[in-house]
Design an enzyme around this catalytic site. Sequence first.
Site, PDB file in Angstrom:
ATOM      1  N   GLU A  31      93.114  -1.881  91.238  1.00 51.70           N
ATOM      2  CA  GLU A  31      91.638  -1.615  90.885  1.00 51.70           C
ATOM      3  C   GLU A  31      91.638  -0.629  89.827  1.00 51.70           C
ATOM      4  O   GLU A  31      91.942   0.454  89.874  1.00 51.70           O
ATOM      5  CB  GLU A  31      90.979  -1.170  92.226  1.00 51.70           C
ATOM      6  CG  GLU A  31      89.637  -1.030  91.927  1.00 51.70           C
ATOM      7  CD  GLU A  31      88.835   0.030  92.773  1.00 51.70           C
ATOM      8  OE1 GLU A  31      87.613  -0.468  92.976  1.00 51.70           O
ATOM      9  OE2 GLU A  31      89.512   0.844  93.449  1.00 51.70           O
ATOM     10  N   HIS A  35      84.027  -5.614  99.026  1.00 59.02           N
ATOM     11  CA  HIS A  35      83.250  -4.400  99.927  1.00 59.02           C
ATOM     12  C   HIS A  35      82.457  -3.459  99.358  1.00 59.02           C
ATOM     13  O   HIS A  35      81.744  -2.650  99.785  1.00 59.02           O
ATOM     14  CB  HIS A  35      84.195  -3.759 100.811  1.00 59.02           C
ATOM     15  CG  HIS A  35      85.206  -2.921 100.088  1.00 59.02           C
ATOM     16  ND1 HIS A  35      86.088  -3.376  99.162  1.00 59.02           N
ATOM     17  CD2 HIS A  35      85.355  -1.461  99.966  1.00 59.02           C
ATOM     18  CE1 HIS A  35      86.823  -2.378  98.499  1.00 59.02           C
ATOM     19  NE2 HIS A  35      86.236  -1.202  99.055  1.00 59.02           N
ATOM     20  N   ASP A  36      82.431  -3.343  97.830  1.00 57.07           N
ATOM     21  CA  ASP A  36      81.633  -2.296  97.178  1.00 57.07           C
ATOM     22  C   ASP A  36      80.483  -3.115  96.357  1.00 57.07           C
ATOM     23  O   ASP A  36      79.808  -2.251  95.562  1.00 57.07           O
ATOM     24  CB  ASP A  36      82.626  -1.647  96.231  1.00 57.07           C
ATOM     25  CG  ASP A  36      83.822  -0.738  96.779  1.00 57.07           C
ATOM     26  OD1 ASP A  36      83.374  -0.345  97.844  1.00 57.07           O
ATOM     27  OD2 ASP A  36      84.661  -0.643  96.177  1.00 57.07           O
TER      28      ASP A  36
HETATM   29  C1  NOJ Z   1      87.348   2.214  95.476  1.00 54.34           C
HETATM   30  C2  NOJ Z   1      87.179   1.560  96.811  1.00 54.34           C
HETATM   31  O1  NOJ Z   1      86.960   0.284  96.596  1.00 54.34           O
HETATM   32  C3  NOJ Z   1      85.920   1.930  97.703  1.00 54.34           C
HETATM   33  O2  NOJ Z   1      85.490   1.324  98.725  1.00 54.34           O
HETATM   34  C4  NOJ Z   1      86.128   3.455  97.901  1.00 54.34           C
HETATM   35  O3  NOJ Z   1      84.978   4.245  98.172  1.00 54.34           O
HETATM   36  C5  NOJ Z   1      86.438   4.272  96.585  1.00 54.34           C
HETATM   37  N1  NOJ Z   1      87.584   3.573  95.775  1.00 54.34           N
HETATM   38  C6  NOJ Z   1      87.282   5.531  97.016  1.00 54.34           C
HETATM   39  O4  NOJ Z   1      88.661   5.200  97.721  1.00 54.34           O
END
Ligand code: NOJ
Length: 556
Positions: free
Chosen positions: A247, A321-322
Amino acid sequence: MSESRSEKNWWHSATVYQIYPRSFFDSNGDGIGDLRGITLHLDYLKKLGIGLIWLSPIFKSPMDDNGYDISDYQDIAAEFGTLRDFEELLEEARKRDIGILLDLVVNHTSDEHPWFMEARKSEDNPFRNFYIWRDPDQDGGPPNSLQSSFGGPAWSYEPATGQYYFHQFSRRQPDLNWDNPEVRCEIYNMMNWWLDKGIAGFRMDVIDRIAKEVDSEITADGPRLHEYLQEMHRETLAERNVLTVGEAWSATPGSALLYCGEDRNELSMVFQFEHVTQQWDQLYGKWRSKPFDLVALKSVLGKWQHALANDGWNSLFWGNHDLPRVVSNYGDTAGYHRESATMLATALHLLKGTPFIYQGEEIGMTNAVFQRIEQYRDVETLNMHRLHIEAGLSVEEFIAGANRNSRDNARTPMQWNSAPHGGFTTGTPWIESNPNYPQINVNQNLRDDRSIWNHYRRLIALRKSEPVIVYGTYQGYFDQHPNLYVYTRTLGTRRVVIIANFTAESVTFTVPNELRGRGRCLISNYENIKELESGVTMRPFEAFAVLQQIERSSSC
Ligand code: NOJ
């Protein structure tokens, strides 16, 4: 050259399915999804055709950020089950030819991780240097102005020692100090422990942020990042045929090649967000989004297709999920729910790269419709609510923004059937279900041959049966067209033409001479398939792909 990448990998033709365990299926009635709930649904995923599951974190955690705050990397969160449950899931998935990717969250730990509990005790504690500490500034405030991604300073004060520790996310997620070789060694040992169990690889959380240099205010893409990733590769991944997805919000087409270029020995691919952030405001980011602009979106998608055409590899996704639900974000949930969800899937899945489906996307799940802040659970949304209201935003405005972009939109329970809470739990779900579960659910999708689910199933199967979809060269057409996305993929004498109407209007266009001709329809979200003759009228959110035989092999 018709096939750009020299080396073929097993995961090139696979589709990944992301599970957010908390919201997938609750097997014991406590309102929280769990590992056994996933094992119970492996046949469902097998039928869909996916090759890999990316599991959002399942490790022991106080759940300040739903598991992205880990307090023991080698144990399972009690609410999700036990290590035995995980091994059973892994074994049952293996029997179905499904690999498991674990979420590697090593930019930070939980503040309840024993390393941090030790580190915070004293400046000479052996674990102190596992984290990043600095003295207050002259006025006793934070050492510098770095901000946390969840709002507020990226520094929190630790009264026991009179210093601040650094955290890029919540104050309960202290950043690890990757410059300390002991930290890296612990992480590599832990990775090997999981890899030895037979997992298929890792999704790596905010991997672009591990090599920060806080004094120069560098948080992403730090100078030692690639040195660390190459070391990680040597110590854990080399000699293992696994998949790694990093990511990286900061990735550019240029830096992506550093992460996943074939000879780099770092990662398999990056998960970058440039297409997703097109709609974000310069200043307020996702909390004030701009109207959708297809021309801008196509330009970003095309740029990445070209950038990683000959080296590196793209990940393809609309949501996770974000992010908000894809059909709510780009589609039309009222008038053209099925059509727009299947159009979006078609436009994305026929690009070059590895597609990722976020749970529920395959049945067209939509954003939550919460009216009150009390209905939200996400730490980011709750923090931002506090900060924005303090700064003068009205509650109504904040809720409107959250309805579009809060991370909880993607986290409401998976909708299996029309039983209470969509069949997700027999108890009370940890977050409210979307009230549309009687209409949008798995059962209803499985019964209907033209459902969104069946469309995804066909797209996944096409990738496995048509090498042109895996390896074909990309070319975009009508770059400035505000409604249509048209592109081709070509491999040898086979060419696929993909046409997608992103609007609720009918759109007529003239087929470019070079694309005219007969072909076999590979997939369509409407009946009555068209030939690519002089003029074609695309119905609202119509999308189809035609396979043509062409005379000569394309050159790139
Ligand atoms: C990226 C993740 O996808 C997210 O859900 C998380 O809150 C942050 N990183 C911190 O780990």
